[in-house]
Design an enzyme around this catalytic site. Structure first.
Site, PDB file in Angstrom:
ATOM      1  N   HIS A  71       0.829  -1.219   0.000  1.00  0.00           N
ATOM      2  CA  HIS A  71       0.000   0.000   0.000  1.00  0.00           C
ATOM      3  C   HIS A  71       0.859   1.264   0.000  1.00  0.00           C
ATOM      4  CE1 HIS A  71      -4.213  -1.574   0.898  1.00  0.00           C
ATOM      5  NE2 HIS A  71      -3.464  -2.651   0.749  1.00  0.00           N
ATOM      6  N   ASP A  72       2.022   1.219   0.652  1.00  0.00           N
ATOM      7  CA  ASP A  72       2.901   2.389   0.616  1.00  0.00           C
ATOM      8  C   ASP A  72       3.476   2.574  -0.791  1.00  0.00           C
ATOM      9  OD1 ASP A  72       4.239   4.628   1.720  1.00  0.00           O
ATOM     10  OD2 ASP A  72       6.083   3.435   1.913  1.00  0.00           O
TER      11      ASP A  72
END
Ligand code: CA
Ligand code: CA
Length: 355
Positions: A71-72
């Site tokens: 997700h980062d």
């Protein structure tokens, strides 16, 4: 005399930049040998997080670290902004954790923050390091690389860059290509991560529901089990982006189900079913590219020699159909070749426990 010895060594080092070239190595204070002395700083981090963050197991915290890294990193678009694998999801968690796609990441963020502070590393580096280390605890995972040197994030990523389980295949493939140049086969390879994962918030009444029957093993069961005809939901009502799964106690994401059956991805999906070495190499390649989205590899230092070799998958954990399933339950999608044949585990169908 000393100078004569030194000159060839320097020349040797200059020509030894290829990945497979032998290198002289640097001894770290802890006794380990690394190619770049800057990497020594990661051994104390490793020795801390293995027992104290992961409990030395491929469990909930390992799964959370892997999801957080994705997700980062994927929150990057050449046209839409975002810094990719820059740690923004932690540095600007007040903003990014509000995004619906990041639902459930409060726990891994809260888990990682104190370790980042204790070791004085950047959030971007730590997130990718923790994900690489988490894989080493999951039997069957490839030994992935780790690059250090990500500077602090400058701003939160915009919303809308993380694929959702209810997105179309077209939308997911386009987003993944935009974020990191990932091909449809790369997207399938990255979904091997769902072999060591589950969902807490897709159906919030049943947190910790795994995506395959073996969430503590990096095997290929996700590619087999998602191809089976779906018959049940693990909870009372399906969540958004959830479709029927074949194995009681497991959750099937709509996106996984569609990617397994779409003509752009179904043959790549099928090719990984029962093919652990192929899954390992394809996942490793895509994961390592994902981990440096937003950066130039040349600006980073290769500290792959800090990442431990993962545990080996036992032969008794080989590819199989879950008990009670039959090869006829496979929903053939790839038109180029038949789905590989597997034997069902003996006995009646069993339910998979929550993680
Ligand atoms: Ca980011
Ligand atoms: Ca698994």
């Amino acid at each position: 005399m000393v100078r004569i010895d030194t000159v060839p060594l320097v020349l040797y080092a200059q020509v030894s930049t290829g990945a497979s070239a032998p290198t002289k190595g640097t001894k770290c204070p802890g006794g380990q040998t690394v190619n770049n002395a800057a990497c020594c700083a990661w051994f104390p981090v490793l020795e801390d997080i293995l027992p104290n963050m992961f409990d030395n197991e491929c469990g909930d915290d390992a799964h959370g670290a892997l999801r957080l890294s994705f997700h980062d990193a994927i929150s990057f678009s050449p046209s839409g902004g975002g810094g990719g694998a820059d740690g923004s999801i932690i540095t600007f968690n007040d903003t990014e954790l509000i995004y619906a796609a990041n639902d459930g990441l409060e726990d891994p963020v809260a888990t990682e923050v104190p370790f980042i502070a204790a070791h004085n590393v950047t959030a971007g580096d730590f997130i990718q390091f923790a994900a690489a280390v988490s894989l080493s605890l999951c039997p069957g995972a490839p030994q992935v690389g780790f690059m250090m040197g990500r500077p602090p994030a400058k701003a939160p990523a915009p919303d809308g860059l993380v694929p959702e389980p209810f997105d179309s295949v077209t939308s997911i493939l386009a987003r993944m290509n935009d974020a990191g140049g990932f091909s449809p086969a790369d997207v399938v390879a990255l979904l091997a991560s769902h072999s060591v994962a589950g969902a807490d918030t897709v159906d919030p009444t049943i947190p910790g529901t795994p995506f395959d029957s073996t969430p503590s093993l990096f095997d290929t069961q996700i590619f087999i089990e998602v191809q089976l005809k779906g018959t049940l939901f693990p909870g009372v009502d399906p969540g958004q982006g959830e479709v029927k799964s074949a194995v009681e106690g497991t959750m099937r994401l709509q996106s996984d189900s569609l990617i397994a059956r779409d003509n752009r991805t179904s043959c790549a999906w099928q090719a990984l079913a029962g093919n652990l070495s192929g899954t390992q190499s394809a996942f490793k390649s895509a994961f390592e590219r994902m981990a440096i989205i937003g950066h130039k590899a040349a600006d980073l230092i290769d500290c792959s020699d800090v990442i431990p070799a993962p545990l080996i998958l036992s032969p008794i954990d080989g590819p199989h159909l879950p008990a009670g399933q039959n090869q006829r339950d496979i929903e053939q999608a790839c038109t180029a070749a038949p789905f590989p044949t597997f034997t069902a585990q003996p006995g009646p169908a069993t339910s998979v426990a929550a993680m």
